[in-house]
Structures are given as structure tokens and as C-alpha cells.
Design a protein around this motif. Structure first.
Motif, mmCIF file in Angstrom:
data_model
loop_
_atom_site.group_PDB
_atom_site.id
_atom_site.type_symbol
_atom_site.label_atom_id
_atom_site.label_comp_id
_atom_site.label_asym_id
_atom_site.label_seq_id
_atom_site.Cartn_x
_atom_site.Cartn_y
_atom_site.Cartn_z
ATOM 1 N N GLY A 55 1.552 1.968 10.447
ATOM 2 C CA GLY A 55 1.079 1.729 9.093
ATOM 3 C C GLY A 55 2.084 1.018 8.211
ATOM 4 N N PHE A 56 1.861 1.098 6.907
ATOM 5 C CA PHE A 56 2.664 0.327 5.952
ATOM 6 C C PHE A 56 4.142 0.670 6.020
ATOM 7 C CE2 PHE A 56 2.126 4.246 3.621
ATOM 8 C CZ PHE A 56 3.292 4.365 2.871
ATOM 9 N N TRP A 79 7.244 -8.348 7.986
ATOM 10 C CA TRP A 79 6.323 -9.165 7.189
ATOM 11 C C TRP A 79 6.632 -10.645 7.340
ATOM 12 C CZ3 TRP A 79 1.867 -8.212 4.847
ATOM 13 C CH2 TRP A 79 1.536 -6.896 4.534
ATOM 14 N N PRO A 126 -9.112 -5.216 9.031
ATOM 15 C CA PRO A 126 -7.753 -4.866 9.459
ATOM 16 C C PRO A 126 -7.707 -3.441 10.009
ATOM 17 C CG PRO A 126 -7.933 -4.725 7.075
ATOM 18 C CD PRO A 126 -9.220 -5.325 7.562
ATOM 19 N N PRO A 184 -5.376 -0.429 9.964
ATOM 20 C CA PRO A 184 -4.216 -0.018 9.159
ATOM 21 C C PRO A 184 -3.001 0.427 9.966
ATOM 22 C CG PRO A 184 -6.232 0.889 8.236
ATOM 23 C CD PRO A 184 -6.603 0.284 9.551
ATOM 24 N N THR A 206 -1.913 -4.579 9.713
ATOM 25 C CA THR A 206 -1.933 -4.889 8.276
ATOM 26 C C THR A 206 -1.275 -6.225 7.971
ATOM 27 O OG1 THR A 206 -2.014 -2.566 7.599
ATOM 28 C CG2 THR A 206 -1.132 -4.136 6.006
ATOM 29 N N ALA A 235 -3.124 -9.720 6.883
ATOM 30 C CA ALA A 235 -2.791 -10.358 5.603
ATOM 31 C C ALA A 235 -2.399 -11.809 5.806
ATOM 32 C CB ALA A 235 -1.665 -9.587 4.921
#
Length: 260
Positions: free
Chosen positions: A94-95, A103, A144, A146, A150, A154
Motif C-alpha cells: 500500500g501507500f 514513485w 487500481p 491499492p 497505486t 497513477a
């Protein structure tokens, strides 16, 4: 009525052209008579000489500049640019698992190669008043996952929005920009993933495929798309048969996305 795509001697560049979907696109365009250049980080050449391979790391500005320069030098221009290159190496979790570096890598792989190559090759298309740019996006920008996609999703969403804006700018100058949005494609890498999941779950390959399909919410068609099926769509969109199609995204996912 003949369904000749009219691609004979058209000059094409396909990124990520030695594996999976990219290799299938190269084959489809070459089989239709196009002169094709293909990129990958490492290449072994082409035994029958139909395709010109360029070794470059397109996640870097220098790699993109090298490819654009070689294509323009060899072909004297470009008619078709297909940005297939993409993928993800981001960890699950996850995030919280996505550092700035993760990223950055996702955008460097899934957005910036298209941006840089378009910027380098569009002037030659504009000068001749014609050309087609096809960006391969993904249904992940709508669906997406998660835990693991993610950042990838994006980046593909950014590619889709960029493509739409670019189409508005350059279509009046004779250049079409379209997007192809695949769902799960049964490439060698996808087969290996299904086999690994099957082994972990104590089931067979079909069971592994079902695990992946279930994670996507199901595929009404009952199977993933084959690389050749997606490549045929790309070849059609690159052809004069699709001369009125621009600025649009074409989903090929076996019905995975639950809305129109």
C-alpha cells in the motif's frame, strides 16, 4: 473488400519491443509491411532483418535521445510511434511502502519515455503533416489495486491525461494520438506469475489464472487477452483504416472494467 491496413513501408518505432505486448506489436506491424525499429535495454538483433533493434534505457533522457536520433537517421522521419514500454517494480504494502524513489521509478518507466520520445519525434511528423502516436495505458488507471499498483496506476493515469491533451494540440496538424488500455494480458511474465501463485496456493495453472482474475473483480470473457489480440488493435489504430480516430482510449480487457 480488401482489408489491407495500408502500412506498407510506413516507418514505425515500438518501445519495449522485444517481449510480451511490445514484441507482438512489432510482429504485427512488420507483417503488415511496415519498417520497424524496436527498443529494449538489451537486444540480440533480428535473424530475418525485418526489424531494426536499438538498445537503450528509455527511463533516462539520454536513452530517449539516442533512440530518437537513430530512428530519424535511419528512416529519415517517422510515421508511427507506439509507446508500449511500461511496468512496475513497486513493492506491495500500500501507500506506506511507496517511497519517493519508488514513485519516481514508476513515472520514469510509465510516463516520461512517452513524453520524451513524443517531444523528440513530433517535429518531424508535424513537418510532414502526418503521423500516428499510440500510447499504451492500462485499465489500472481506472481499477487500481491499492496493495500493489497505486503508483503504477497513477503514472498510467498521467499518461492517459497527457495523451488527451497532446491529441488536442497536434491533431489539427495532421497527427493522430490514441490510447490503448489493456486489461490483463497473458504474456510470458503473466504466465510465470500465475504459475507462482498456483504453486503457493497448491493448485494448477488454471487455478493461478483464476486467482489473478478474481483480484481484478473477474473477467467476463473468462480469460485474459492474448498479446496478438492487443497488437492487432494497435496495428488497426495505426493504419489509414482508423484515420478518423484520435484523442480516444480503446479498452481491450475482456469486459473487466464494469462500466462503459
Amino acid at each position: 473488400m480488401s482489408f489491407d491496413l495500408g502500412l506498407q513501408d510506413r516507418r514505425a518505432l515500438v518501445t519495449g519491443g522485444t517481449k510480451g505486448l511490445g514484441a507482438a506489436v512489432v510482429e504485427a506491424l512488420a507483417a503488415s509491411g511496415a519498417r520497424v525499429a524496436a527498443t529494449a535495454r538489451t537486444v540480440n538483433g533480428d535473424a530475418n532483418g525485418r526489424v531494426y533493434y536499438i538498445a537503450a534505457d528509455l527511463m533516462t533522457p539520454d536513452g530517449c535521445a539516442k533512440v530518437a536520433g537513430e530512428v530519424l537517421e535511419r528512416f529519415g522521419g517517422i510515421d508511427i510511434l507506439v509507446n508500449v514500454l511500461g511496468g512496475s517494480s513497486a513493492p506491495a504494502g500500500g501507500f506506506a511502502a511507496l517511497t519517493d524513489d519508488e514513485w519516481r521509478k514508476e513515472f520514469d518507466q510509465n510516463l516520461m519515455p512517452a513524453v520524451r520520445l513524443d517531444r523528440a519525434l513530433l517535429p518531424s511528423m508535424i513537418a510532414q503533416g502526418s503521423g500516428v502516436i499510440i500510447h499504451v495505458t492500462s485499465i489500472q488507471h481506472e481499477l487500481p489495486l491499492p496493495d500493489s499498483t497505486t503508483a503504477y496506476a497513477a503514472a498510467k493515469a498521467a499518461l492517459s491525461t497527457y495523451s488527451k491533451s497532446l491529441s488536442k494540440e497536434v491533431t489539427p496538424k495532421g497527427i493522430r494520438v490514441v490510447r490503448v488500455s489493456p486489461g490483463w494480458i497473458e504474456t510470458d511474465a503473466a504466465v510465470a506469475l500465475a504459475e507462482r501463485l498456483a504453486k503457493e496456493a497448491g493448485t494448477d495453472y488454471e487455478g493461478g489464472r483464476n486467482i489473478i482474475m478474481n483480484s481484478l473483480g473477474g473477467i467476463p470473457l473468462g480469460r485474459p487477452a492474448r498479446p496478438g489480440e492487443v497488437a492487432d488493435l494497435v496495428a488497426f489504430l495505426a493504419s489509414q483504416r482508423a484515420s478518423a480516430i484520435t484523442g480516444t482510449e480503446h479498452v481491450i480487457d475482456g469486459g473487466t472494467v464494469p462500466t462503459a
